[in-house]
Scaffold this motif. Structure first.
Motif, PDB file in Angstrom:
ATOM      1  N   ASP A   1     -23.892 -74.554 -90.687  1.00  0.00           N
ATOM      2  CA  ASP A   1     -23.949 -75.982 -90.401  1.00  0.00           C
ATOM      3  C   ASP A   1     -22.545 -76.468 -90.064  1.00  0.00           C
ATOM      4  O   ASP A   1     -21.644 -76.418 -90.913  1.00  0.00           O
ATOM      5  CB  ASP A   1     -24.515 -76.743 -91.603  1.00  0.00           C
ATOM      6  N   GLN A   2     -22.363 -76.940 -88.850  1.00  0.00           N
ATOM      7  CA  GLN A   2     -21.022 -77.311 -88.390  1.00  0.00           C
ATOM      8  C   GLN A   2     -20.492 -78.566 -89.064  1.00  0.00           C
ATOM      9  O   GLN A   2     -19.278 -78.846 -89.003  1.00  0.00           O
ATOM     10  CB  GLN A   2     -21.029 -77.495 -86.877  1.00  0.00           C
ATOM     11  N   ASP A   3     -21.368 -79.329 -89.735  1.00  0.00           N
ATOM     12  CA  ASP A   3     -20.909 -80.518 -90.456  1.00  0.00           C
ATOM     13  C   ASP A   3     -20.419 -80.189 -91.863  1.00  0.00           C
ATOM     14  O   ASP A   3     -19.737 -81.003 -92.484  1.00  0.00           O
ATOM     15  CB  ASP A   3     -22.034 -81.550 -90.542  1.00  0.00           C
ATOM     16  N   ARG A   4     -20.776 -78.997 -92.376  1.00  0.00           N
ATOM     17  CA  ARG A   4     -20.372 -78.629 -93.741  1.00  0.00           C
ATOM     18  C   ARG A   4     -18.972 -78.042 -93.775  1.00  0.00           C
ATOM     19  O   ARG A   4     -18.216 -78.260 -94.729  1.00  0.00           O
ATOM     20  CB  ARG A   4     -21.375 -77.631 -94.330  1.00  0.00           C
ATOM     21  N   ASP A   5     -18.623 -77.276 -92.746  1.00  0.00           N
ATOM     22  CA  ASP A   5     -17.311 -76.634 -92.694  1.00  0.00           C
ATOM     23  C   ASP A   5     -16.759 -76.746 -91.278  1.00  0.00           C
ATOM     24  O   ASP A   5     -17.527 -76.760 -90.305  1.00  0.00           O
ATOM     25  CB  ASP A   5     -17.422 -75.148 -93.064  1.00  0.00           C
ATOM     26  N   PRO A   6     -15.445 -76.795 -91.156  1.00  0.00           N
ATOM     27  CA  PRO A   6     -14.857 -76.823 -89.810  1.00  0.00           C
ATOM     28  C   PRO A   6     -15.137 -75.509 -89.075  1.00  0.00           C
ATOM     29  O   PRO A   6     -15.002 -74.422 -89.642  1.00  0.00           O
ATOM     30  CB  PRO A   6     -13.358 -77.011 -90.079  1.00  0.00           C
ATOM     31  N   VAL A   7     -15.561 -75.622 -87.832  1.00  0.00           N
ATOM     32  CA  VAL A   7     -15.876 -74.455 -87.012  1.00  0.00           C
ATOM     33  C   VAL A   7     -15.205 -74.638 -85.652  1.00  0.00           C
ATOM     34  O   VAL A   7     -15.225 -75.736 -85.080  1.00  0.00           O
ATOM     35  CB  VAL A   7     -17.401 -74.299 -86.826  1.00  0.00           C
ATOM     36  N   ASP A   8     -14.614 -73.570 -85.151  1.00  0.00           N
ATOM     37  CA  ASP A   8     -14.014 -73.604 -83.813  1.00  0.00           C
ATOM     38  C   ASP A   8     -15.137 -73.454 -82.788  1.00  0.00           C
ATOM     39  O   ASP A   8     -15.511 -72.340 -82.413  1.00  0.00           O
ATOM     40  CB  ASP A   8     -12.990 -72.476 -83.678  1.00  0.00           C
ATOM     41  N   LEU A   9     -15.680 -74.573 -82.353  1.00  0.00           N
ATOM     42  CA  LEU A   9     -16.841 -74.526 -81.464  1.00  0.00           C
ATOM     43  C   LEU A   9     -16.505 -73.933 -80.099  1.00  0.00           C
ATOM     44  O   LEU A   9     -17.378 -73.335 -79.454  1.00  0.00           O
ATOM     45  CB  LEU A   9     -17.424 -75.932 -81.302  1.00  0.00           C
ATOM     46  N   GLU A  10     -15.281 -74.075 -79.655  1.00  0.00           N
ATOM     47  CA  GLU A  10     -14.910 -73.455 -78.378  1.00  0.00           C
ATOM     48  C   GLU A  10     -14.979 -71.935 -78.486  1.00  0.00           C
ATOM     49  O   GLU A  10     -15.468 -71.251 -77.577  1.00  0.00           O
ATOM     50  CB  GLU A  10     -13.512 -73.900 -77.962  1.00  0.00           C
ATOM     51  N   ALA A  11     -14.497 -71.401 -79.604  1.00  0.00           N
ATOM     52  CA  ALA A  11     -14.563 -69.947 -79.803  1.00  0.00           C
ATOM     53  C   ALA A  11     -16.004 -69.481 -79.936  1.00  0.00           C
ATOM     54  O   ALA A  11     -16.389 -68.426 -79.423  1.00  0.00           O
ATOM     55  CB  ALA A  11     -13.750 -69.556 -81.042  1.00  0.00           C
ATOM     56  N   VAL A  12     -16.824 -70.269 -80.645  1.00  0.00           N
ATOM     57  CA  VAL A  12     -18.235 -69.927 -80.785  1.00  0.00           C
ATOM     58  C   VAL A  12     -18.919 -69.947 -79.422  1.00  0.00           C
ATOM     59  O   VAL A  12     -19.659 -69.030 -79.057  1.00  0.00           O
ATOM     60  CB  VAL A  12     -18.937 -70.900 -81.755  1.00  0.00           C
ATOM     61  N   ALA A  13     -18.677 -70.997 -78.643  1.00  0.00           N
ATOM     62  CA  ALA A  13     -19.316 -71.137 -77.337  1.00  0.00           C
ATOM     63  C   ALA A  13     -18.976 -69.978 -76.412  1.00  0.00           C
ATOM     64  O   ALA A  13     -19.799 -69.576 -75.570  1.00  0.00           O
ATOM     65  CB  ALA A  13     -18.909 -72.465 -76.705  1.00  0.00           C
ATOM     66  N   ALA A  14     -17.791 -69.425 -76.575  1.00  0.00           N
ATOM     67  CA  ALA A  14     -17.387 -68.304 -75.716  1.00  0.00           C
ATOM     68  C   ALA A  14     -18.152 -67.030 -76.031  1.00  0.00           C
ATOM     69  O   ALA A  14     -18.174 -66.088 -75.216  1.00  0.00           O
ATOM     70  CB  ALA A  14     -15.884 -68.061 -75.860  1.00  0.00           C
ATOM     71  N   GLN A  15     -18.805 -66.979 -77.217  1.00  0.00           N
ATOM     72  CA  GLN A  15     -19.494 -65.767 -77.653  1.00  0.00           C
ATOM     73  C   GLN A  15     -21.020 -65.891 -77.597  1.00  0.00           C
ATOM     74  O   GLN A  15     -21.716 -64.916 -77.884  1.00  0.00           O
ATOM     75  CB  GLN A  15     -19.087 -65.432 -79.094  1.00  0.00           C
ATOM     76  N   VAL A  16     -21.547 -67.052 -77.224  1.00  0.00           N
ATOM     77  CA  VAL A  16     -22.991 -67.248 -77.309  1.00  0.00           C
ATOM     78  C   VAL A  16     -23.737 -66.344 -76.344  1.00  0.00           C
ATOM     79  O   VAL A  16     -23.202 -65.889 -75.328  1.00  0.00           O
ATOM     80  CB  VAL A  16     -23.376 -68.723 -77.033  1.00  0.00           C
ATOM     81  N   ASP A  17     -25.000 -66.100 -76.687  1.00  0.00           N
ATOM     82  CA  ASP A  17     -25.870 -65.289 -75.840  1.00  0.00           C
ATOM     83  C   ASP A  17     -25.985 -65.911 -74.449  1.00  0.00           C
ATOM     84  O   ASP A  17     -26.215 -67.121 -74.321  1.00  0.00           O
ATOM     85  CB  ASP A  17     -27.272 -65.184 -76.447  1.00  0.00           C
ATOM     86  N   ARG A  18     -25.881 -65.086 -73.444  1.00  0.00           N
ATOM     87  CA  ARG A  18     -26.050 -65.561 -72.066  1.00  0.00           C
ATOM     88  C   ARG A  18     -27.492 -65.381 -71.597  1.00  0.00           C
ATOM     89  O   ARG A  18     -27.769 -65.235 -70.418  1.00  0.00           O
ATOM     90  CB  ARG A  18     -25.104 -64.805 -71.121  1.00  0.00           C
ATOM     91  N   THR A  19     -28.384 -65.404 -72.533  1.00  0.00           N
ATOM     92  CA  THR A  19     -29.796 -65.199 -72.257  1.00  0.00           C
ATOM     93  C   THR A  19     -30.497 -66.542 -72.063  1.00  0.00           C
ATOM     94  O   THR A  19     -29.938 -67.608 -72.309  1.00  0.00           O
ATOM     95  CB  THR A  19     -30.465 -64.464 -73.425  1.00  0.00           C
ATOM     96  N   PHE A  20     -31.763 -66.468 -71.647  1.00  0.00           N
ATOM     97  CA  PHE A  20     -32.584 -67.664 -71.538  1.00  0.00           C
ATOM     98  C   PHE A  20     -32.627 -68.405 -72.860  1.00  0.00           C
ATOM     99  O   PHE A  20     -32.455 -69.623 -72.919  1.00  0.00           O
ATOM    100  CB  PHE A  20     -34.001 -67.270 -71.101  1.00  0.00           C
ATOM    101  N   ARG A  21     -32.831 -67.671 -73.988  1.00  0.00           N
ATOM    102  CA  ARG A  21     -32.952 -68.319 -75.284  1.00  0.00           C
ATOM    103  C   ARG A  21     -31.620 -68.936 -75.700  1.00  0.00           C
ATOM    104  O   ARG A  21     -31.576 -70.034 -76.260  1.00  0.00           O
ATOM    105  CB  ARG A  21     -33.432 -67.329 -76.347  1.00  0.00           C
ATOM    106  N   GLY A  22     -30.514 -68.230 -75.440  1.00  0.00           N
ATOM    107  CA  GLY A  22     -29.214 -68.785 -75.763  1.00  0.00           C
ATOM    108  C   GLY A  22     -28.962 -70.099 -75.042  1.00  0.00           C
ATOM    109  O   GLY A  22     -28.437 -71.055 -75.624  1.00  0.00           O
ATOM    110  N   LYS A  23     -29.366 -70.162 -73.793  1.00  0.00           N
ATOM    111  CA  LYS A  23     -29.193 -71.394 -73.022  1.00  0.00           C
ATOM    112  C   LYS A  23     -30.115 -72.491 -73.539  1.00  0.00           C
ATOM    113  O   LYS A  23     -29.736 -73.665 -73.590  1.00  0.00           O
ATOM    114  CB  LYS A  23     -29.455 -71.123 -71.550  1.00  0.00           C
TER     115      LYS A  23
END
Length: 335
Positions: free
Chosen positions: A56-78
């Motif tokens: 949960d991104q509201d519970r702890d600080p998360v580097d969303l840019e770093a996460v976004a760079a690793q997300v699935d490039r699949t239909f479901r990821g999108k």
């Protein structure tokens, strides 16, 4: 933990038993509503087949840019990034990262992804690998060990049929998911039941102060609250019942041709079609055209074989009426 969220502490973790597979469900939250959808939740003992980590991104600080760079490039990821999870389940945009049998999802209110998407996905790909057929179906087992599967449209009366059968003495097998083997063994997937405030469930909702389901107006009931310890993990498939209750039409409980049931099941019970998982299955097969089409063809053949081996019925009956319920259950138990 994936490196991009390695600094986020896991505060709650448990293993949920889906009968044929065990899934570790972990989160950075102190409590997680998603656990309430499962009937069998145990300690994190390290014995599991799949892992789902919800951050949960509201519970702890998360580097969303770093996460976004690793997300699935699949239909479901999108789709997750658009806030669309599966079928009619929507929510906040989420980041999905898949690594084999390990899933990481970052976002908000992630309980909306666990049962709606991850459970369906895991059961479908596991079935593909294990030679099983994954169906959207309820089910119960009668005294002789024979199983009846209930299929139908949403709102068609499957839950009422299931609950009344179990209150009358049948053993609860599953509410939503069934896995069928080639030898006609049906494996139930333990889960809570989604119930609505009506003449069957209103008293139960008030008596146990049942928690609310993610769908507005619905509540969650654990099987033992309804049926005690009377449950089954598997049975021998005997009956397939298409439940389509419409009080405006005459009551009927009749045998129907397997071919028509097969057509119906392909749209309303076959998991790949019903849940829109074709893209996920294609990715599971490594986007290999031949492997995907061969795997899907094998599933369709299992569906045909299952229908051929079962007695098929169509039910437009009110099982809240005791004489009707007894008559229908007697027919299903007859040899």
């Amino acid at each position: 933990m994936h490196p991009v969220v390695a600094s986020v502490p896991i505060r709650t973790a448990a293993v949920v038993d889906l009968n044929v597979v065990r899934v570790r469900l972990a989160t950075n939250l102190e409590s997680f509503p998603a656990y309430g959808y499962f009937a069998e939740v145990g300690p994190d003992d390290g014995r599991y087949d799949y892992e789902v980590v919800c951050i949960d991104q509201d519970r702890d600080p998360v580097d969303l840019e770093a996460v976004a760079a690793q997300v699935d490039r699949t239909f479901r990821g999108k789709r997750f990034r658009a806030g669309y999870y599966l079928v009619h389940y929507f929510g906040e945009p989420a980041y999905l990262i898949t690594n084999g049998r390990r899933f990481l999802v970052v976002g908000r209110q992630l309980e909306r992804t666990v049962w709606p998407y991850f459970v369906k996905h895991i059961l479908t790909v596991h079935s593909a690998d294990a030679g099983l057929l994954h169906l959207k179906a309820g089910g119960f087992v009668q005294d002789d060990g024979d199983a009846t599967l209930l299929v139908g449209r949403n709102g068609g009366g499957k839950t009422v049929f299931l609950v009344q059968a179990c209150l009358a003495g049948a053993s609860f097998l599953t509410n939503t998911h069934a896995l069928v083997a080639d030898d006609a063994t049906v494996y139930g997937v333990p889960s809570s039941l989604r119930v609505r405030r009506d003449r069957q469930f209103a008293d139960l909702i008030d008596r146990y102060d049942l928690p609310r389901h993610m769908e507005a107006g619905d509540h969650i009931a654990r099987p033992e609250q309804l049926f005690g310890d009377r449950g089954a993990r598997q049975g021998r498939l005997r009956n397939l019942v298409v439940v389509d209750y419409n009080p405006a039409q005459p009551d009927s409980f009749e045998r129907v041709a397997g071919e028509s049931v097969l057509t119906f099941l392909d749209q309303f019970a076959f998991a790949v079609t019903t849940y829109g998982l074709k893209d996920d299955l294609f990715v599971h097969y490594g986007t290999d055209f031949d492997a995907f089409t061969a795997g899907l063809a094998a599933m369709k053949e299992r569906l045909r074989a299952m229908v051929r081996s079962a007695r098929c019925y169509r039910a437009n009956v009110d099982l809240l009426d005791a004489p009707t319920r007894d008559r229908v259950l007697a027919e299903l138990a007859a040899r």
